[in-house]
Design an enzyme around this catalytic site. Structure first.
Site, PDB file in Angstrom:
ATOM      1  N   ILE A  42       1.277  -1.478   0.041  1.00  0.00           N
ATOM      2  CA  ILE A  42      -0.166  -0.189   0.044  1.00  0.00           C
ATOM      3  C   ILE A  42       1.013   1.083  -0.314  1.00  0.00           C
ATOM      4  CG2 ILE A  42      -1.505   1.874   1.241  1.00  0.00           C
ATOM      5  CD1 ILE A  42      -2.906  -1.522   2.674  1.00  0.00           C
ATOM      6  N   GLU A  43       0.854   1.768  -1.165  1.00  0.00           N
ATOM      7  CA  GLU A  43       1.708   2.932  -1.292  1.00  0.00           C
ATOM      8  C   GLU A  43       1.238   4.519  -0.395  1.00  0.00           C
ATOM      9  OE1 GLU A  43       4.386   1.178  -5.735  1.00  0.00           O
ATOM     10  OE2 GLU A  43       3.154   2.520  -5.317  1.00  0.00           O
ATOM     11  N   GLU A  54       4.219  -8.103   2.960  1.00  0.00           N
ATOM     12  CA  GLU A  54       4.751  -8.882   4.180  1.00  0.00           C
ATOM     13  C   GLU A  54       4.564  -7.848   5.412  1.00  0.00           C
ATOM     14  OE1 GLU A  54       7.531  -9.272   0.628  1.00  0.00           O
ATOM     15  OE2 GLU A  54       6.779  -7.872   2.222  1.00  0.00           O
ATOM     16  N   CYS A  85      11.857  -8.105   0.870  1.00  0.00           N
ATOM     17  CA  CYS A  85      12.825  -6.445   0.785  1.00  0.00           C
ATOM     18  C   CYS A  85      13.276  -6.907   2.544  1.00  0.00           C
ATOM     19  CB  CYS A  85      11.866  -5.298   0.997  1.00  0.00           C
ATOM     20  SG  CYS A  85      11.591  -4.496   2.460  1.00  0.00           S
ATOM     21  N   CYS A  88      11.438  -6.004   5.322  1.00  0.00           N
ATOM     22  CA  CYS A  88      10.197  -7.121   5.423  1.00  0.00           C
ATOM     23  C   CYS A  88      10.750  -8.662   6.416  1.00  0.00           C
ATOM     24  CB  CYS A  88       9.137  -7.844   4.374  1.00  0.00           C
ATOM     25  SG  CYS A  88       8.054  -6.279   3.776  1.00  0.00           S
TER      26      CYS A  88
END
Length: 130
Positions: A42-43, A54, A85, A88
């Protein structure tokens, strides 16, 4: 057993909000209670202040009362076998064991499986720091 986890991650990816990166990602966690908790990236405009798939899945798991991860599936629309990443990886490790399975997926399903200790061999150990 990981097919349902893959499907939950894939379905979550379809719900992502990625208007800036145009990089949809989905993740699904099977907690120790056997339930699946899914999430998508969610950006927000203050890029990169959004959150990863995640992280969303972990939030759903924790809010439902679960605390341990048995396995995880991750899928990205534009990158096959997209691993979590760095941030995460540490977030997952907080709730996982060294042998927790991390499944990397493509559009057809699980293609590679790693253990948490392979994905993050030198992560912070919560029992030492916390």
């Amino acid at each position: 057993m990981s097919q349902d986890l893959f499907e939950a991650a894939r379905d979550a990816m379809a719900l992502c909000h990625a208007p800036y990166s145009k990089f949809p990602v989905g993740a699904a966690i099977r907690a120790e209670d056997g339930k699946i908790y899914a999430g998508a990236n969610i950006e927000v405009l203050s890029f990169p202040e959004g959150w990863c798939a995640e992280t969303t899945a972990i939030g759903h798991m924790v809010m439902a009362g679960a605390r341990r991860i048995r396995e995880v599936a991750v899928i990205a629309e534009k990158l096959e076998l997209c691993p979590p990443c760095g941030g995460c990886r540490q977030r997952l490790a907080e709730f996982a064991d060294p042998d927790t399975l991390i499944h990397l997926c493509d559009a057809q399903g699980v293609k590679q499986t790693l253990r948490m200790d392979q994905l993050l061999p030198f992560g912070f150990k919560t029992e030492v720091i916390g």
